[in-house]
Design an enzyme around this catalytic site. Structure first.
Site, PDB file in Angstrom:
ATOM      1  N   ARG A 154     -17.249 -80.666 140.624  1.00  0.00           N
ATOM      2  CA  ARG A 154     -16.270 -81.174 141.587  1.00  0.00           C
ATOM      3  C   ARG A 154     -15.358 -80.025 141.979  1.00  0.00           C
ATOM      4  NH1 ARG A 154     -10.681 -83.907 141.450  1.00  0.00           N
ATOM      5  NH2 ARG A 154     -10.433 -82.778 139.511  1.00  0.00           N
ATOM      6  N   GLU A 175     -16.542 -90.258 138.501  1.00  0.00           N
ATOM      7  CA  GLU A 175     -16.750 -89.087 139.356  1.00  0.00           C
ATOM      8  C   GLU A 175     -17.943 -88.263 138.874  1.00  0.00           C
ATOM      9  OE1 GLU A 175     -12.699 -87.882 138.606  1.00  0.00           O
ATOM     10  OE2 GLU A 175     -12.221 -87.973 140.735  1.00  0.00           O
TER      11      GLU A 175
END
Ligand code: ADP
Length: 410
Positions: free
Chosen positions: A98, A384
């Site tokens: 990320r 996530e």
């Protein structure tokens, strides 16, 4: 050989680096799906590091590591060595990351390279709390495991579907043209919720939903048919809701006043609005919601009250952007675990058709609104890491040949 074939049975490592933590998850590619092998995090980096890894509810490791000794780079080394012990001879098919900010240049996942890292490094001033930390593991792995493809996913990317009016500041066009626009963040979390929502509430997934990502960082996103239509964060991760230590939306005149009347320099103002404000600043006690909820100090109550009040105001604004509301969703640390905060928000949203079911809320049920509630309220734990791994899987599956499969993890 097609990328999808090369990936079959391969293992994808997801890395999600925060300001003081490195969350990770390991998945085996099984056809179109991902089988979770383990997940965990290194937290308290630079202060009191702790390593936790779990698999299928079983704790594999829970270790306190030498105080302060571990930074993001050594945390990654520690993780790679752990993975080698758990899975001797482990071959990583890919690593997914990320990264907080991709600006206008990076709207979709991209394969990491020295050039990409240099581009992203230029965006550090736009997300000083996060960007450099999220780039650190990419740099290390480009050096240590150059043959392993690294796929970078952006928190800004989910918001690319917003209409121009939602992205524009009322500033001269020359600034807009230079990329000074509202980007929005927490995109991987929102994307996960967008994928999870249809199974729970098909009407909301096809309609108008406001998702509240309430963690240390906090933002809200208006979904129109599962796509981002508006969000509370803007050019940087400062805008919108007050957060653990960030101020959220602030009259820009306050910044000018700090500079000209209080004679603070830019670095002091940056520290003020990123590290000394939000729940911490208002309470003077802590940035942590658990601590504030456990405190009898009236300042803790005021901080929680302000947080909930601002969520309520932004909920109204986002419902207006959508032209109505079918559902709201709570997610992230506070959204998933604080029944008290959810209750405040839902009660304040009665005018938007939300009718809380207090018993369902108290037991953290998925649906926390009554059966008759016109606007449904949901609690959906975000993930996530799996979103990152899915992007890495899709990216490599789309490549004409399986690239880089074949380097050990340490
Ligand atoms: P990050 O943005 O660092 O990923 P998280 O999503 O983990 O943050 O959220 C951290 C926040 O969630 C903290 O304020 C923490 O106090 C809060 N939180 C976690 N568990 C609970 C709980 N049981 N009750 C209230 N707040 C909680």
């Amino acid at each position: 050989m097609h990328g999808a074939t090369a990936l079959a049975g391969g293992v994808i490592l997801s890395l999600n680096a925060g300001s003081s933590s490195l969350k990770f998850a390991l998945y085996r590619v099984a056809g179109d799906t991902l089988e979770s092998l383990l997940r965990g995090q290194l937290e308290g980096l630079g202060v009191a590091p702790r390593f936790v890894a779990r698999t299928a509810g079983r704790t594999l490791a829970d270790e306190k590591l030498g105080a302060g000794a571990l930074d993001h780079q050594s945390a990654l080394d520690y993780l790679l060595a752990f993975l080698q012990r758990q899975f001797p001879g482990l071959v990583l098919a890919a690593v997914g990351h990320r990264v907080v900010h991709g600006a206008t240049q990076y709207m979709l996942p991209v394969r990491a390279s020295a050039t990409v890292v240099a581009d992203l490094d230029r965006l550090v001033p736009l997300a000083p709390l996060h960007q450099s930390h999220t780039l650190a593991p990419i740099r290390v792995l480009l050096e240590r495991l150059p043959a392993v493809p690294q796929i970078v996913c952006f928190d800004t990317a989910f918001h690319r579907t917003q209409p121009a009016v939602a992205r524009r500041f009322a500033l001269p066009r020359t600034l807009t043209e230079r990329g000074i626009v509202r980007y929005g963040f927490h995109g991987l979390s929102y994307e996960y919720i967008a994928h999870a929502l249809p199974a729970l509430d098909a009407g909301a997934a096809a309609g108008r939903t406001v998702v509240m990502h309430l963690g240390n960082g906090a933002s809200m996103c208006a979904f129109s048919a599962g796509r981002s239509a508006a969000t509370t964060m803007g050019f940087t991760t400062l805008d919108g809701l007050p957060m653990g230590t960030r101020c959220g939306a602030l009259d820009p005149g306050v910044i000018l006043h700090c500079l000209t009347e209080l004679h603070m320099d830019a670095a002091a103002v940056e520290h003020l609005i990123y590290h000394e404000s939000g729940l911490l600043g208002v309470s003077g006690i802590s940035s942590d919601m658990r601590t504030l909820e456990a405190s009898a100090d009236p300042r803790a109550r005021e901080a929680i009250e302000l947080f909930a009040y601002r969520i309520g105001c932004d909920l109204g604004a986002l419902a207006a952007a959508l032209g109505g509301l079918d559902a709201i969703v709570f997610t992230a640390g506070i959204g998933e675990h604080s029944a008290a905060l959810r209750e405040r928000v839902c009660r304040a949203a009665a005018w938007l058709g939300v009718e809380l079911d207090p018993e369902a809320n108290a037991r953290h049920a998925a649906r926390i609104s009554t059966a008759g509630s016109r606007t449904r309220a949901w609690v959906i734990p975000t993930d996530e890491e799996v979103m990152i791994a899915r992007h890495a899987q899709a990216f490599l599956a789309a490549e004409p040949c399986g690239a880089g499969v074949g380097s050990t993890a340490g």
